[in-house]
Design a protein around this motif. Structure first.
Motif, PDB file in Angstrom:
ATOM      1  N   LEU A 164     106.089  21.502  73.806  1.00  0.00           N
ATOM      2  CA  LEU A 164     105.066  21.735  74.825  1.00  0.00           C
ATOM      3  C   LEU A 164     104.529  20.368  75.253  1.00  0.00           C
ATOM      4  O   LEU A 164     103.800  19.729  74.497  1.00  0.00           O
ATOM      5  CB  LEU A 164     103.941  22.599  74.249  1.00  0.00           C
ATOM      6  CG  LEU A 164     102.824  23.002  75.202  1.00  0.00           C
ATOM      7  CD1 LEU A 164     103.349  23.988  76.249  1.00  0.00           C
ATOM      8  CD2 LEU A 164     101.658  23.627  74.445  1.00  0.00           C
ATOM      9  N   PRO A 165     104.889  19.886  76.446  1.00  0.00           N
ATOM     10  CA  PRO A 165     104.462  18.540  76.863  1.00  0.00           C
ATOM     11  C   PRO A 165     102.994  18.499  77.273  1.00  0.00           C
ATOM     12  O   PRO A 165     102.384  19.524  77.570  1.00  0.00           O
ATOM     13  CB  PRO A 165     105.386  18.251  78.053  1.00  0.00           C
ATOM     14  CG  PRO A 165     105.688  19.599  78.614  1.00  0.00           C
ATOM     15  CD  PRO A 165     105.741  20.541  77.442  1.00  0.00           C
ATOM     16  N   PHE A 166     102.461  17.280  77.307  1.00  0.00           N
ATOM     17  CA  PHE A 166     101.068  17.117  77.719  1.00  0.00           C
ATOM     18  C   PHE A 166     100.833  17.652  79.136  1.00  0.00           C
ATOM     19  O   PHE A 166      99.750  18.126  79.452  1.00  0.00           O
ATOM     20  CB  PHE A 166     100.684  15.636  77.681  1.00  0.00           C
ATOM     21  CG  PHE A 166     100.418  15.124  76.292  1.00  0.00           C
ATOM     22  CD1 PHE A 166      99.280  15.486  75.601  1.00  0.00           C
ATOM     23  CD2 PHE A 166     101.324  14.265  75.680  1.00  0.00           C
ATOM     24  CE1 PHE A 166      99.028  15.016  74.317  1.00  0.00           C
ATOM     25  CE2 PHE A 166     101.086  13.788  74.394  1.00  0.00           C
ATOM     26  CZ  PHE A 166      99.943  14.159  73.716  1.00  0.00           C
ATOM     27  N   LYS A 167     101.850  17.580  79.975  1.00  0.00           N
ATOM     28  CA  LYS A 167     101.695  17.988  81.371  1.00  0.00           C
ATOM     29  C   LYS A 167     101.947  19.476  81.598  1.00  0.00           C
ATOM     30  O   LYS A 167     102.063  19.914  82.739  1.00  0.00           O
ATOM     31  CB  LYS A 167     102.638  17.159  82.249  1.00  0.00           C
ATOM     32  CG  LYS A 167     102.281  15.670  82.284  1.00  0.00           C
ATOM     33  CD  LYS A 167     103.195  14.905  83.232  1.00  0.00           C
ATOM     34  CE  LYS A 167     102.804  13.429  83.270  1.00  0.00           C
ATOM     35  NZ  LYS A 167     103.682  12.665  84.195  1.00  0.00           N
ATOM     36  N   ALA A 168     102.064  20.242  80.531  1.00  0.00           N
ATOM     37  CA  ALA A 168     102.312  21.684  80.687  1.00  0.00           C
ATOM     38  C   ALA A 168     101.143  22.350  81.395  1.00  0.00           C
ATOM     39  O   ALA A 168      99.980  21.963  81.237  1.00  0.00           O
ATOM     40  CB  ALA A 168     102.519  22.323  79.319  1.00  0.00           C
ATOM     41  N   ASP A 169     101.460  23.368  82.176  1.00  0.00           N
ATOM     42  CA  ASP A 169     100.450  24.107  82.938  1.00  0.00           C
ATOM     43  C   ASP A 169      99.834  25.170  82.037  1.00  0.00           C
ATOM     44  O   ASP A 169     100.207  26.338  82.074  1.00  0.00           O
ATOM     45  CB  ASP A 169     101.108  24.743  84.166  1.00  0.00           C
ATOM     46  CG  ASP A 169     100.082  25.420  85.072  1.00  0.00           C
ATOM     47  OD1 ASP A 169      98.883  25.113  84.927  1.00  0.00           O
ATOM     48  OD2 ASP A 169     100.494  26.245  85.904  1.00  0.00           O
ATOM     49  N   LEU A 170      98.858  24.756  81.220  1.00  0.00           N
ATOM     50  CA  LEU A 170      98.255  25.661  80.247  1.00  0.00           C
ATOM     51  C   LEU A 170      97.021  26.352  80.823  1.00  0.00           C
ATOM     52  O   LEU A 170      96.312  25.803  81.663  1.00  0.00           O
ATOM     53  CB  LEU A 170      97.834  24.887  78.989  1.00  0.00           C
ATOM     54  CG  LEU A 170      98.946  24.452  78.040  1.00  0.00           C
ATOM     55  CD1 LEU A 170      98.377  23.576  76.940  1.00  0.00           C
ATOM     56  CD2 LEU A 170      99.620  25.661  77.426  1.00  0.00           C
ATOM     57  N   ASP A 171      96.792  27.551  80.343  1.00  0.00           N
ATOM     58  CA  ASP A 171      95.575  28.294  80.657  1.00  0.00           C
ATOM     59  C   ASP A 171      94.671  28.183  79.432  1.00  0.00           C
ATOM     60  O   ASP A 171      94.952  28.762  78.389  1.00  0.00           O
ATOM     61  CB  ASP A 171      95.916  29.754  80.948  1.00  0.00           C
ATOM     62  CG  ASP A 171      94.683  30.590  81.267  1.00  0.00           C
ATOM     63  OD1 ASP A 171      93.556  30.060  81.140  1.00  0.00           O
ATOM     64  OD2 ASP A 171      94.845  31.763  81.630  1.00  0.00           O
ATOM     65  N   SER A 172      93.599  27.405  79.542  1.00  0.00           N
ATOM     66  CA  SER A 172      92.738  27.148  78.379  1.00  0.00           C
ATOM     67  C   SER A 172      92.162  28.429  77.800  1.00  0.00           C
ATOM     68  O   SER A 172      91.954  28.540  76.595  1.00  0.00           O
ATOM     69  CB  SER A 172      91.601  26.185  78.757  1.00  0.00           C
ATOM     70  OG  SER A 172      90.812  26.729  79.807  1.00  0.00           O
ATOM     71  N   ALA A 173      91.916  29.417  78.646  1.00  0.00           N
ATOM     72  CA  ALA A 173      91.336  30.667  78.161  1.00  0.00           C
ATOM     73  C   ALA A 173      92.334  31.455  77.330  1.00  0.00           C
ATOM     74  O   ALA A 173      91.950  32.268  76.484  1.00  0.00           O
ATOM     75  CB  ALA A 173      90.867  31.511  79.333  1.00  0.00           C
ATOM     76  N   ALA A 174      93.639  31.227  77.554  1.00  0.00           N
ATOM     77  CA  ALA A 174      94.663  31.998  76.851  1.00  0.00           C
ATOM     78  C   ALA A 174      95.318  31.208  75.729  1.00  0.00           C
ATOM     79  O   ALA A 174      96.231  31.706  75.083  1.00  0.00           O
ATOM     80  CB  ALA A 174      95.735  32.449  77.850  1.00  0.00           C
ATOM     81  N   THR A 175      94.859  29.981  75.504  1.00  0.00           N
ATOM     82  CA  THR A 175      95.475  29.119  74.494  1.00  0.00           C
ATOM     83  C   THR A 175      94.561  28.968  73.287  1.00  0.00           C
ATOM     84  O   THR A 175      93.482  28.381  73.396  1.00  0.00           O
ATOM     85  CB  THR A 175      95.768  27.731  75.076  1.00  0.00           C
ATOM     86  OG1 THR A 175      96.576  27.871  76.250  1.00  0.00           O
ATOM     87  CG2 THR A 175      96.511  26.872  74.065  1.00  0.00           C
ATOM     88  N   PRO A 176      94.943  29.485  72.131  1.00  0.00           N
ATOM     89  CA  PRO A 176      94.106  29.357  70.931  1.00  0.00           C
ATOM     90  C   PRO A 176      93.886  27.881  70.568  1.00  0.00           C
ATOM     91  O   PRO A 176      94.767  27.048  70.756  1.00  0.00           O
ATOM     92  CB  PRO A 176      94.929  30.075  69.850  1.00  0.00           C
ATOM     93  CG  PRO A 176      95.840  30.983  70.604  1.00  0.00           C
ATOM     94  CD  PRO A 176      96.160  30.270  71.871  1.00  0.00           C
ATOM     95  N   GLY A 177      92.711  27.580  70.044  1.00  0.00           N
ATOM     96  CA  GLY A 177      92.410  26.209  69.675  1.00  0.00           C
ATOM     97  C   GLY A 177      92.984  25.802  68.336  1.00  0.00           C
ATOM     98  O   GLY A 177      93.063  24.615  68.023  1.00  0.00           O
ATOM     99  N   ALA A 178      93.390  26.770  67.515  1.00  0.00           N
ATOM    100  CA  ALA A 178      93.917  26.470  66.185  1.00  0.00           C
ATOM    101  C   ALA A 178      95.393  26.821  66.110  1.00  0.00           C
ATOM    102  O   ALA A 178      95.853  27.748  66.779  1.00  0.00           O
ATOM    103  CB  ALA A 178      93.143  27.259  65.124  1.00  0.00           C
ATOM    104  N   PRO A 179      96.155  26.090  65.292  1.00  0.00           N
ATOM    105  CA  PRO A 179      97.564  26.456  65.087  1.00  0.00           C
ATOM    106  C   PRO A 179      97.653  27.854  64.474  1.00  0.00           C
ATOM    107  O   PRO A 179      96.770  28.261  63.731  1.00  0.00           O
ATOM    108  CB  PRO A 179      98.068  25.391  64.101  1.00  0.00           C
ATOM    109  CG  PRO A 179      97.061  24.303  64.128  1.00  0.00           C
ATOM    110  CD  PRO A 179      95.759  24.931  64.478  1.00  0.00           C
ATOM    111  N   PHE A 180      98.742  28.562  64.774  1.00  0.00           N
ATOM    112  CA  PHE A 180      98.885  29.903  64.218  1.00  0.00           C
ATOM    113  C   PHE A 180     100.356  30.261  64.071  1.00  0.00           C
ATOM    114  O   PHE A 180     101.234  29.661  64.700  1.00  0.00           O
ATOM    115  CB  PHE A 180      98.183  30.935  65.100  1.00  0.00           C
ATOM    116  CG  PHE A 180      98.802  31.108  66.468  1.00  0.00           C
ATOM    117  CD1 PHE A 180      99.779  32.078  66.697  1.00  0.00           C
ATOM    118  CD2 PHE A 180      98.400  30.312  67.535  1.00  0.00           C
ATOM    119  CE1 PHE A 180     100.346  32.245  67.952  1.00  0.00           C
ATOM    120  CE2 PHE A 180      98.965  30.472  68.801  1.00  0.00           C
ATOM    121  CZ  PHE A 180      99.938  31.437  69.002  1.00  0.00           C
ATOM    122  N   SER A 181     100.617  31.240  63.217  1.00  0.00           N
ATOM    123  CA  SER A 181     101.949  31.799  63.046  1.00  0.00           C
ATOM    124  C   SER A 181     101.847  33.309  63.120  1.00  0.00           C
ATOM    125  O   SER A 181     100.862  33.892  62.657  1.00  0.00           O
ATOM    126  CB  SER A 181     102.552  31.390  61.694  1.00  0.00           C
ATOM    127  OG  SER A 181     102.773  30.001  61.623  1.00  0.00           O
TER     128      SER A 181
END
Length: 253
Positions: A164-181
């Motif tokens: 996942l590159p730094f320039k990826a088009d992320l949606d902050s509302a849909a992206t968890p702040g913590a790593p997960f499995s």
């Protein structure tokens, strides 16, 4: 009931089926899955580490051993099942600088966990943020070998690795702040989400959380670069993908 739910007390299959009937559970797949869990002893290779490891580590190892598929998102570290011995040792030495025995035990435990990946009995899909491969938690030569190991691991037919590159088009509302499995069970209702936290990791299994993290992983996978191509599959070098980013990172290290 609390002792049964926490696994401290076993429950006979006939009683479990009777309880399911009382609670109105009509899913035969779920009931059969619960019965299978009830028959399991819960004593695997991880039981030998009870004196040195936290109970959550055992829970994670047991879930990994029984999962049908494993999906992981990491943004600061390489996922544990993909770490080289040198990489994990550097991380453990940083957190336990004066405890060589603790470090040795932690490395050994994580290497044992990795066996499930080598066995090929489950699908493994990792989305790794570019930041994880730029963090200077380990020396450059260790990170270089770690990155090369990711390319080799991606050649396994059951392993899928995306960056996942730094320039990826992320949606902050849909992206968890913590790593997960997400540990996918053969019975969907028994799947579990493991959310990592430096103080106390959390296991989530209710329907709402499963839906939330499934959607989050699908979003991360969709905006990440295409997977590291297996040998012989990388035909086009004009399209930006995970392998090209890997090659760039190896060059700048």
């Amino acid at each position: 009931m609390s002792h049964i739910e926490t696994g401290r007390t076993a429950i006979p299959e006939e009683k479990l089926r009777a309880l399911a009937d009382v609670y109105g559970c009509t899913s035969h797949t779920l009931i059969d899955g619960l019965c299978e869990m009830g028959r399991a002893t819960g004593r695997g290779w991880w039981s030998a580490y009870k004196a040195t490891h936290d109970a959550r580590a055992f829970d994670l190892a047991e879930l990994e051993a029984g999962a049908a598929a494993h999906r992981s998102f990491q943004w600061m570290y390489v996922p544990g099942l993909l770490q080289t011995t040198d990489y994990m040792r550097c991380l453990f030495e940083g957190s336990q600088p004066n405890s060589p025995d603790v470090v040795d035990s932690a490395v050994e435990f994580r290497r044992r966990r990795q066996q499930v990946l080598l066995e090929g009995s489950q699908r493994f899909h990792a989305v790794i943020h570019e930041a994880a491969l730029l963090m200077q938690f380990v020396p450059a030569d260790v990170m270089r070998r770690q990155i090369e190991h990711l390319v080799k691991a991606a050649e396994l037919p059951h392993v899928r690795i995306q960056l996942l590159p730094f320039k990826a088009d992320l949606d902050s509302a849909a992206t968890p702040g913590a790593p997960f499995s997400i540990l996918d069970s053969r019975v969907p209702e028994l799947s579990t989400v493991h959310v990592e936290h430096p103080v106390s990791s959390v296991f989530l299994g209710d329907r709402e959380h499963l839906a939330q993290y499934n959607a989050a992983f699908e979003h991360l996978s969709a905006v990440a670069l295409s997977p590291i191509a297996r040998r012989g599959e990388h035909e086009c070098y004009t399209k930006r993908d995970s392998l090209q980013l890997i090659q760039h990172l190896l060059y700048v290290l």
